[in-house]
Scaffold this active site. Structure first.
Site, PDB file in Angstrom:
ATOM      1  N   ASP A 138     -22.926  -9.239 -14.261  1.00  0.00           N
ATOM      2  CA  ASP A 138     -22.904  -7.886 -14.213  1.00  0.00           C
ATOM      3  C   ASP A 138     -21.796  -7.272 -13.381  1.00  0.00           C
ATOM      4  O   ASP A 138     -21.916  -7.527 -12.105  1.00  0.00           O
ATOM      5  CB  ASP A 138     -24.241  -7.173 -13.984  1.00  0.00           C
ATOM      6  CG  ASP A 138     -24.316  -5.589 -14.408  1.00  0.00           C
ATOM      7  OD1 ASP A 138     -23.425  -5.316 -15.075  1.00  0.00           O
ATOM      8  OD2 ASP A 138     -25.197  -4.949 -14.065  1.00  0.00           O
TER       9      ASP A 138
ATOM     10  N   SER B 280     -26.210  -8.738 -10.939  1.00  0.00           N
ATOM     11  CA  SER B 280     -25.156  -8.322 -10.275  1.00  0.00           C
ATOM     12  C   SER B 280     -24.628  -9.280  -9.266  1.00  0.00           C
ATOM     13  O   SER B 280     -25.410 -10.290  -9.084  1.00  0.00           O
ATOM     14  CB  SER B 280     -25.530  -6.930  -9.574  1.00  0.00           C
ATOM     15  OG  SER B 280     -26.420  -7.367  -8.753  1.00  0.00           O
TER      16      SER B 280
ATOM     17  N   GLY C  39     -28.541   4.222 -11.888  1.00  0.00           N
ATOM     18  CA  GLY C  39     -29.686   4.774 -11.230  1.00  0.00           C
ATOM     19  C   GLY C  39     -30.236   6.073 -11.984  1.00  0.00           C
ATOM     20  O   GLY C  39     -29.854   6.104 -13.155  1.00  0.00           O
TER      21      GLY C  39
ATOM     22  N   GLY D 266     -26.097   2.014 -17.312  1.00  0.00           N
ATOM     23  CA  GLY D 266     -26.665   3.133 -16.747  1.00  0.00           C
ATOM     24  C   GLY D 266     -28.048   3.683 -17.821  1.00  0.00           C
ATOM     25  O   GLY D 266     -28.200   5.048 -17.985  1.00  0.00           O
ATOM     26  N   GLY D 267     -28.481   2.499 -18.391  1.00  0.00           N
ATOM     27  CA  GLY D 267     -29.738   3.048 -19.612  1.00  0.00           C
ATOM     28  C   GLY D 267     -30.853   3.634 -19.152  1.00  0.00           C
ATOM     29  O   GLY D 267     -31.471   4.091 -19.803  1.00  0.00           O
TER      30      GLY D 267
ATOM     31  N   ASN E 181     -27.548  -1.530 -20.917  1.00  0.00           N
ATOM     32  CA  ASN E 181     -27.795  -1.991 -19.494  1.00  0.00           C
ATOM     33  C   ASN E 181     -29.095  -1.261 -18.995  1.00  0.00           C
ATOM     34  O   ASN E 181     -28.712  -0.037 -18.868  1.00  0.00           O
ATOM     35  CB  ASN E 181     -26.577  -2.156 -18.698  1.00  0.00           C
ATOM     36  CG  ASN E 181     -25.774  -3.032 -19.240  1.00  0.00           C
ATOM     37  OD1 ASN E 181     -25.790  -3.484 -20.242  1.00  0.00           O
ATOM     38  ND2 ASN E 181     -24.564  -3.211 -18.403  1.00  0.00           N
ATOM     39  N   VAL E 182     -30.043  -1.946 -18.483  1.00  0.00           N
ATOM     40  CA  VAL E 182     -31.323  -1.170 -17.850  1.00  0.00           C
ATOM     41  C   VAL E 182     -31.810  -1.923 -16.720  1.00  0.00           C
ATOM     42  O   VAL E 182     -31.611  -3.319 -16.590  1.00  0.00           O
ATOM     43  CB  VAL E 182     -32.564  -1.124 -18.903  1.00  0.00           C
ATOM     44  CG1 VAL E 182     -33.772  -0.549 -18.058  1.00  0.00           C
ATOM     45  CG2 VAL E 182     -31.980  -0.432 -20.113  1.00  0.00           C
ATOM     46  N   ASN E 183     -31.431  -1.289 -15.753  1.00  0.00           N
ATOM     47  CA  ASN E 183     -31.744  -2.074 -14.366  1.00  0.00           C
ATOM     48  C   ASN E 183     -32.915  -1.124 -13.435  1.00  0.00           C
ATOM     49  O   ASN E 183     -33.978  -1.695 -13.349  1.00  0.00           O
ATOM     50  CB  ASN E 183     -30.657  -2.184 -13.347  1.00  0.00           C
ATOM     51  CG  ASN E 183     -30.733  -2.769 -12.228  1.00  0.00           C
ATOM     52  OD1 ASN E 183     -31.838  -3.516 -11.854  1.00  0.00           O
ATOM     53  ND2 ASN E 183     -29.716  -3.289 -11.499  1.00  0.00           N
TER      54      ASN E 183
ATOM     55  N   ASP F 131     -15.178  -6.502 -14.180  1.00  0.00           N
ATOM     56  CA  ASP F 131     -14.962  -5.033 -13.962  1.00  0.00           C
ATOM     57  C   ASP F 131     -13.730  -4.666 -13.309  1.00  0.00           C
ATOM     58  O   ASP F 131     -13.787  -4.678 -12.186  1.00  0.00           O
ATOM     59  CB  ASP F 131     -16.080  -4.590 -13.651  1.00  0.00           C
ATOM     60  CG  ASP F 131     -16.090  -3.023 -13.390  1.00  0.00           C
ATOM     61  OD1 ASP F 131     -15.012  -2.405 -13.607  1.00  0.00           O
ATOM     62  OD2 ASP F 131     -17.020  -2.476 -12.798  1.00  0.00           O
TER      63      ASP F 131
HETATM   64  P1  13P Z   1     -29.409   1.518 -14.712  1.00  0.00           P
HETATM   65  O1  13P Z   1     -29.588   0.960 -13.361  1.00  0.00           O
HETATM   66  O2  13P Z   1     -29.207   2.928 -14.397  1.00  0.00           O
HETATM   67  O3  13P Z   1     -30.319   1.268 -15.505  1.00  0.00           O
HETATM   68  O4  13P Z   1     -28.089   0.880 -14.922  1.00  0.00           O
HETATM   69  C1  13P Z   1     -28.013  -0.346 -15.307  1.00  0.00           C
HETATM   70  C2  13P Z   1     -26.542  -0.840 -15.396  1.00  0.00           C
HETATM   71  O5  13P Z   1     -25.899  -0.281 -15.979  1.00  0.00           O
HETATM   72  C3  13P Z   1     -26.232  -2.274 -15.059  1.00  0.00           C
HETATM   73  O6  13P Z   1     -24.988  -2.640 -15.189  1.00  0.00           O
END
Ligand code: 13P
Length: 287
Positions: A84, A49, A178, A208-209, A229-231, A105
């Site tokens: 991202d 990001s 999140g 938002g995985g 996507n997983v963060n 985006d």
């Molecule tokens: P999460 O933080 O919910 O896994 O989302 C990650 C994301 O979509 C990054 O762009």
């Protein structure tokens, strides 16, 4: 091998699995994700990001670290270094620094402006052979200060953006960055089905995985989602493992204060989370 995300996503879409984008924050995150991808023979996308790039002192630092780490660790699986939720200016800087993939985006602009700016990005990224992700209908929640209201994407708008020649498309379908709230309605599969029909073979991206139940992930993949996507989930895994280490007083024993020891449980926890996701997404042995 640092590559654009195009080929890995085309293969994922055709093979009915998804490639994980795991966001990085520092050296430990990057090393954990690269090693897990290599150990499991999986393609991978490192997400950065704008906030994380700033934290790591800038796009150039990130690109140099990732390129050097791929070489030093002998990573042979395909790796994309992806901006991202990039702004127009951020995208230009990341391209210049050597990122292999860009998300522009423009979802917060009126659709005509999103189309015009995305079109320009298609031109710039294709000149350099980079992959491009665009977004229609915002993702709910907050990530690194970027707040989305969580609108469901309009299939006609998705088609208009897909037709510009982007590599992949993120479409809001009730997904949130999140943790998901207790009263979350789940993913809107009716919307996803329409978007999938409208956009043909376009690899779709699920943001938002974190915290999406397994059955919903599998259904989303069956409806054209090729990148997930997983963060937050890696952050939570790191935090829990680090907390445990300190609460057990391990930092006070011997040389347990050594940062290489202190950060190791969190590092291993990220590896385990990434492996679990790769298994769920079906990307293992697809490098
Ligand atoms: P999460 O933080 O919910 O896994 O989302 C990650 C994301 O979509 C990054 O762009």
């Amino acid at each position: 091998m640092l590559v654009s995300a195009k080929e890995m996503l085309t293969k994922a879409r055709a093979g009915h699995y998804a490639v994980g984008q795991f966001n990085i924050n520092n050296l430990e995150w990057t090393k954990a994700i690269l090693l897990t991808a290599q150990e499991n023979n999986s393609p991978v996308i490192l997400g950065v990001s704008e906030g994380a790039a700033k934290y790591m002192t800038g796009y150039k630092t990130v690109a140099a670290m990732v390129k050097a780490m791929i070489e030093e660790l002998n990573i042979t699986v395909p790796v994309a270094l992806h901006l991202d939720h990039g702004s127009y200016e951020g995208a230009l800087k990341a391209m210049e620094a050597g990122f292999s993939s860009i998300m522009f985006d423009g979802s917060h602009y009126p659709i005509d402006e999103n189309i015009a700016k995305t079109k320009e990005m298609v031109r710039l990224t294709s000149e350099k052979g980079l992959s491009l992700e665009a977004e229609v209908g915002s993702i709910g929640g907050e990530e690194d200060g970027v707040v989305g209201a969580g609108e469901i994407a309009d299939p006609n708008e998705c088609k208009a953006i897909a037709d510009l020649g982007v590599t992949m498309l993120a479409a809001g379908i009730g997904n949130i960055h999140g943790k998901y709230p207790e009263n979350w309605q789940g993913l809107n599969f009716e919307a996803l089905e329409k978007i999938n029909q409208a956009t043909g073979e376009m690899p779709l991206v699920l943001h938002g995985g974190t915290g999406i139940p397994e059955d919903m992930i599998k259904k989303a993949i069956s409806l054209g989602v090729s990148k997930i996507n997983v963060n937050t989930e890696c952050q939570l895994a790191f935090q829990e493992a680090t907390r445990k280490y300190i609460e057990e007083g391990k930092d006070l024993q011997g040389k347990g204060f050594d940062p290489r020891k202190l950060l190791n449980p969190g590092f291993e926890a990220i590896k385990a989370t990434v492996k679990e996701k790769m298994e769920l997404f079906g990307s293992i042995n697809k490098a």
